[in-house]
Enzyme design. Sequence first.
Site, PDB file in Angstrom:
ATOM      1  N   ARG B 336      -3.099  66.102 -48.366  1.00 28.45           N
ATOM      2  CA  ARG B 336      -3.048  66.759 -49.665  1.00 28.45           C
ATOM      3  C   ARG B 336      -3.075  68.282 -49.527  1.00 28.45           C
ATOM      4  O   ARG B 336      -4.136  68.864 -49.109  1.00 28.45           O
ATOM      5  CB  ARG B 336      -4.302  66.276 -50.565  1.00 28.45           C
ATOM      6  CG  ARG B 336      -4.402  64.830 -50.867  1.00 28.45           C
ATOM      7  CD  ARG B 336      -3.234  64.066 -51.738  1.00 28.45           C
ATOM      8  NE  ARG B 336      -3.118  62.946 -51.630  1.00 28.45           N
ATOM      9  CZ  ARG B 336      -3.735  62.149 -52.501  1.00 28.45           C
ATOM     10  NH1 ARG B 336      -4.506  62.233 -53.235  1.00 28.45           N
ATOM     11  NH2 ARG B 336      -3.443  60.626 -52.148  1.00 28.45           N
ATOM     12  N   GLU B 338      -3.639  70.637 -51.610  1.00 32.15           N
ATOM     13  CA  GLU B 338      -4.356  71.252 -52.790  1.00 32.15           C
ATOM     14  C   GLU B 338      -5.527  72.251 -52.403  1.00 32.15           C
ATOM     15  O   GLU B 338      -6.360  71.787 -51.475  1.00 32.15           O
ATOM     16  CB  GLU B 338      -5.138  70.082 -53.536  1.00 32.15           C
ATOM     17  CG  GLU B 338      -3.913  69.219 -54.046  1.00 32.15           C
ATOM     18  CD  GLU B 338      -4.806  67.986 -54.942  1.00 32.15           C
ATOM     19  OE1 GLU B 338      -5.724  68.077 -55.708  1.00 32.15           O
ATOM     20  OE2 GLU B 338      -4.146  66.909 -54.532  1.00 32.15           O
ATOM     21  N   ARG B 344     -16.012  67.479 -52.833  1.00 29.11           N
ATOM     22  CA  ARG B 344     -15.076  66.182 -52.782  1.00 29.11           C
ATOM     23  C   ARG B 344     -13.817  66.369 -52.468  1.00 29.11           C
ATOM     24  O   ARG B 344     -13.201  65.175 -52.465  1.00 29.11           O
ATOM     25  CB  ARG B 344     -15.513  65.596 -54.273  1.00 29.11           C
ATOM     26  CG  ARG B 344     -15.268  66.012 -55.158  1.00 29.11           C
ATOM     27  CD  ARG B 344     -15.961  65.485 -56.470  1.00 29.11           C
ATOM     28  NE  ARG B 344     -15.384  64.394 -56.909  1.00 29.11           N
ATOM     29  CZ  ARG B 344     -14.402  64.329 -57.877  1.00 29.11           C
ATOM     30  NH1 ARG B 344     -13.823  65.291 -58.398  1.00 29.11           N
ATOM     31  NH2 ARG B 344     -14.024  63.000 -58.178  1.00 29.11           N
ATOM     32  N   HIS B 345     -13.263  67.421 -51.864  1.00 27.79           N
ATOM     33  CA  HIS B 345     -12.006  67.432 -51.595  1.00 27.79           C
ATOM     34  C   HIS B 345     -11.583  67.764 -50.081  1.00 27.79           C
ATOM     35  O   HIS B 345     -12.589  68.381 -49.604  1.00 27.79           O
ATOM     36  CB  HIS B 345     -11.160  68.426 -52.427  1.00 27.79           C
ATOM     37  CG  HIS B 345     -10.940  67.919 -53.771  1.00 27.79           C
ATOM     38  ND1 HIS B 345     -11.876  68.182 -54.932  1.00 27.79           N
ATOM     39  CD2 HIS B 345     -10.021  67.057 -54.343  1.00 27.79           C
ATOM     40  CE1 HIS B 345     -11.408  67.702 -56.077  1.00 27.79           C
ATOM     41  NE2 HIS B 345     -10.171  67.298 -55.724  1.00 27.79           N
ATOM     42  N   GLU B 495     -14.645  58.127 -58.708  1.00 28.26           N
ATOM     43  CA  GLU B 495     -13.589  57.196 -58.652  1.00 28.26           C
ATOM     44  C   GLU B 495     -13.568  57.037 -57.048  1.00 28.26           C
ATOM     45  O   GLU B 495     -13.500  58.157 -56.346  1.00 28.26           O
ATOM     46  CB  GLU B 495     -12.411  58.026 -59.035  1.00 28.26           C
ATOM     47  CG  GLU B 495     -11.152  57.262 -58.903  1.00 28.26           C
ATOM     48  CD  GLU B 495      -9.930  58.020 -58.068  1.00 28.26           C
ATOM     49  OE1 GLU B 495      -9.574  59.088 -58.706  1.00 28.26           O
ATOM     50  OE2 GLU B 495      -9.679  57.451 -57.077  1.00 28.26           O
ATOM     51  N   SER B 498      -7.839  53.866 -57.152  1.00 29.57           N
ATOM     52  CA  SER B 498      -7.178  54.088 -57.938  1.00 29.57           C
ATOM     53  C   SER B 498      -5.963  53.075 -57.852  1.00 29.57           C
ATOM     54  O   SER B 498      -5.487  52.736 -56.837  1.00 29.57           O
ATOM     55  CB  SER B 498      -6.760  55.632 -58.233  1.00 29.57           C
ATOM     56  OG  SER B 498      -5.794  55.547 -59.432  1.00 29.57           O
ATOM     57  N   ARG B 550     -14.937  58.769 -49.443  1.00 27.94           N
ATOM     58  CA  ARG B 550     -15.542  58.946 -50.826  1.00 27.94           C
ATOM     59  C   ARG B 550     -16.502  57.667 -50.889  1.00 27.94           C
ATOM     60  O   ARG B 550     -17.495  57.490 -51.322  1.00 27.94           O
ATOM     61  CB  ARG B 550     -14.411  58.640 -51.685  1.00 27.94           C
ATOM     62  CG  ARG B 550     -13.596  59.921 -52.252  1.00 27.94           C
ATOM     63  CD  ARG B 550     -14.301  60.505 -53.340  1.00 27.94           C
ATOM     64  NE  ARG B 550     -13.628  61.699 -53.692  1.00 27.94           N
ATOM     65  CZ  ARG B 550     -12.654  61.942 -54.773  1.00 27.94           C
ATOM     66  NH1 ARG B 550     -12.242  60.693 -55.540  1.00 27.94           N
ATOM     67  NH2 ARG B 550     -12.019  62.820 -54.945  1.00 27.94           N
TER      68      ARG B 550
END
Lengths: 576, 576
Positions: B336, B338, B344-345, B495, B498, B550
């Site tokens: 990712r 981002e 948490r990333h 979460e 998903s 996670r």
Amino acid sequence: MSDAPKEQTLPERPAGEGAAEGEKGPSKNALKKAAKEKEKAEKAAKRKAEEAAQKQAAEANDISKDSYGDLPLIGSKEYTPPNDNRTTLRDIAAKYAGSTSLATEGSSPEVRFRAVVENAREQSAKLTFLVLGHKLDTIQAVVAASDTLSRQMVKFAKNITSQSQVLVHGRVTQPKDEVKSTTIGTLEIQVTKLFVIARAETPLPIQVEDCERPLPEDGTSDAQAQKPEEEAGRPIVALNTRLNNRTIDLRAKLNLSIFTIKDGVVALFSEFLRERGFLGIQTPKMLGAASESGASVFEIKYFNTKAYLAQSPQLHKQMLIAAQFERVFEVGPVFRAENSNTARHLTEFTGLDLEMAFEEHYHEVVALLEELMLYIFNGLRTRYARETELVRRTYRVEEFKLPEAGKVPRIPFSEGVKMLREAGVEIGDYDDISTAQEKHLGRLVLQKYGTDFYVLDKYPLAVRPFYTMPSPETSANPPAEQLSNSYDFHMRGQEILSGAQRVHDAKLLQERMRGMDPPVNPDQPGLKEYVDSFKAGCPPHAGAGLGLERIVMLWLGLPNIRLATAFTRDPSRLSP
Amino acid sequence: MSDAPKEQTLPERPAGEGAAEGEKGPSKNALKKAAKEKEKAEKAAKRKAEEAAQKQAAEANDISKDSYGDLPLIGSKEYTPPNDNRTTLRDIAAKYAGSTSLATEGSSPEVRFRAVVENAREQSAKLTFLVLGHKLDTIQAVVAASDTLSRQMVKFAKNITSQSQVLVHGRVTQPKDEVKSTTIGTLEIQVTKLFVIARAETPLPIQVEDCERPLPEDGTSDAQAQKPEEEAGRPIVALNTRLNNRTIDLRAKLNLSIFTIKDGVVALFSEFLRERGFLGIQTPKMLGAASESGASVFEIKYFNTKAYLAQSPQLHKQMLIAAQFERVFEVGPVFRAENSNTARHLTEFTGLDLEMAFEEHYHEVVALLEELMLYIFNGLRTRYARETELVRRTYRVEEFKLPEAGKVPRIPFSEGVKMLREAGVEIGDYDDISTAQEKHLGRLVLQKYGTDFYVLDKYPLAVRPFYTMPSPETSANPPAEQLSNSYDFHMRGQEILSGAQRVHDAKLLQERMRGMDPPVNPDQPGLKEYVDSFKAGCPPHAGAGLGLERIVMLWLGLPNIRLATAFTRDPSRLSP
């Protein structure tokens, strides 16, 4: 629809052309034509109305009208599913094939299952045969008009396009003669209800049944696909066409078998190692520096800097041994930016890696690796006999020969060189062995030891990476004549595993790096952290990297590694 | 070495400087100094000779001289290992802890094992205590001078640097009082031989024992590391320092426990799914087009073109369902791009993905996913109780509460919104739920249902990706007020999964793409092959993507996701 498609409106006559001919109104011909078209349209409308009336009447008459049709889009449209327990072809076969109870009059158990229509064949207006498939199983289904099943339903059945998903209700019976064209040939389904879940378009770009046949030659060249195939002149599909339409190609049972076996290798690999105290790990695929020597790496744009795709988990798995994890393994993608367009190279494949501390000698690790491979081979033999047989039969490949009594020939590299020389191959004592020579050696080993699986041990130090431990017995030799504590495992004369004892001493590691040609700088980013990790006390360790696709290809005798990859990545392919 | 290091030669006096002072020869002072230095050197040489003589004499006298020392580099130097059967601390504990036979006079079984010296403490010239470690176990070892063990050996033992690898021979005994500082406190080793396999440098950049303590706060800020820690003023190591020296940090038993649990999740996930007919797959990480919408992707230089790192296996796993694989799963890296610098990333983490055909309703898949998660949680509880306890105790985290009788609350999204509103949170019926709101809802669910694990079902269609199936019950609503057959699973209000039913019909899929804001072109490279795969008849299917790190973080209650990653990749970290 209010917007009629343009093609169907009458084109306006270009003003210029008409004016040039001096005409003021429609010609006689034009009037005649218009009258004819009007008549035609009226006839069509009448026919349509008659058909609709007929259809309505037929439906009113249709005793089966609730027993077939296209289901609404499941999940998205309101729909009350029948209150039924589904089964599968596999379970039907397991439960009823060879059962004597079916022979008794009237004992035809009712079943309901989802399947793929592989083929629909109309025998008569009263009879349609379907071949239904699910995973590796196929069964014949009969849709026969009767007091309780309408001809309309028979017609509906024969019009279901090949590859559509259907929901079938029926009774299990025994056919008079065994059905030769299905896998569950001793059973047959007498269809009572038949619903289409998802209709396949027709024609599909390639036919699944054509993908059940082998590739021409090694499948590397499309030209070869033009060659007449031996099998009764049926079309054969070239590799590129298959890969372009891979999601249809993969529907072939041949392919499902290959990928079932592929996952079998991963499962057997993981369970063997976890059983022996190995910890599964995930090492980073994006590296800050192109640090490991050897193969080229892909460059990534990483925010405002560059990163590189890992060509193996080598450095990180060793760092976890230095971190006292003791035994680790990883199953993950590895990336090679090599512009090699061969039947055995990919730019992305799956690496099976492991690394372990040992006590006294790296042969402790070699022994474990031999045991691991035999565990995988025997597991494939027992758990995936059906899949293996299906693929090997298609590709007309001989069974993979395992060593007798589980004793894997562990042949010193020098002995391999000797065998090749005796067979007339020119090779130096400390030369690396070429792919052609490896294959030649594979044949010689098969003759001598009767096995397709063997180990070559103690490669020349000069042909191995910097992290390879030099062998003690040649430490007094000049560098070019030293051996190393390294090994490659081979299947059918091709390398599937490469490994070695690693240098676990930081000082010797730095020496080894600086002594490489060209020298490797132990202080460069990416390597410094690696070298430093050995300064805190690291146990002696050895490990290996295996190529998952290579193992699958050589176990099955496939002609091209692309057949062992769901979605091929090579220098000229990045899709689908 | 012939090249004497430069620092040790006398520097030549600069010509200019001396000339300026007008000196012709050495000064008196200089002569005096030279004489002193000569005397000093002679003394040093004498001392050295004496020491060597003493050492020789000592060695000649040393009754233990063959029982200790530094081993040659194992594997690389000629060395005949002792003919012994090794054991491990774990096996010693299993065999002798609580054994009554040890209490009997004279019954001290002999053992040999490799271990790490975690601490060496000299009690007197005759007695050294070692704490020896291996994986999660530690034991006290006693090196005591006796008729058969020399003081030299006791001295050698106390000088072994912390973190060195050693080979220990000894006898297992019971200490008078239980040793509080080791995990195998009811046993002790009376050392008879002690060899260093790999000596750790000293001092190490960080101390392993300091890494056994928790991070300050959430560990995101180095500044927080300066705060005084509660635990008796011992140094605490900031997250960045730990990550920079990760191979030392990872030696902490705290970390080995975290990664043992992490592999436990993978093992439980895989065994549950294979048991239920799922096939493990490997989908390509390099894609020809940045096709899936949502998160940003990393760009790769791919020979003469560009490629992109896959942000999930979404499209390819669905394509394998279209290819009739029926049930698939994958464990692999996802990327990712981002620029999120939160606790948490990550830019690279491990995705646990699965996808399956279903019969009538996507809740078939939700039920299987609930069962899967409970299987994992219960497996962690029973198989990894020791590791879980160790980590939670360190981080003072409450036990993870599972739903009673295995009945997972499956809460409609609308109900979740209602619960939040009743608690005073402002949120619209069709808004997406923020991270803070999710956490709030987690607390409300814990109060109401007494569980840290629950499902939110039927998210608004507008907040989900184009491949999500719209719900039938809201199909008449305006687009902004439609729901979808989608679900997220939560642990402790965050979460971790998903998923959704996917659109398995090519036409509806194209409609959904074109209806997105901004619209997605179904004919663009990378998406066309995906859409096309549904034209050949695809069963209804649903699936999920889970974040491995996670799950580990929230199971254990860790304050930062980096603690659940062996080697962190985030916007500012690409090494080690």
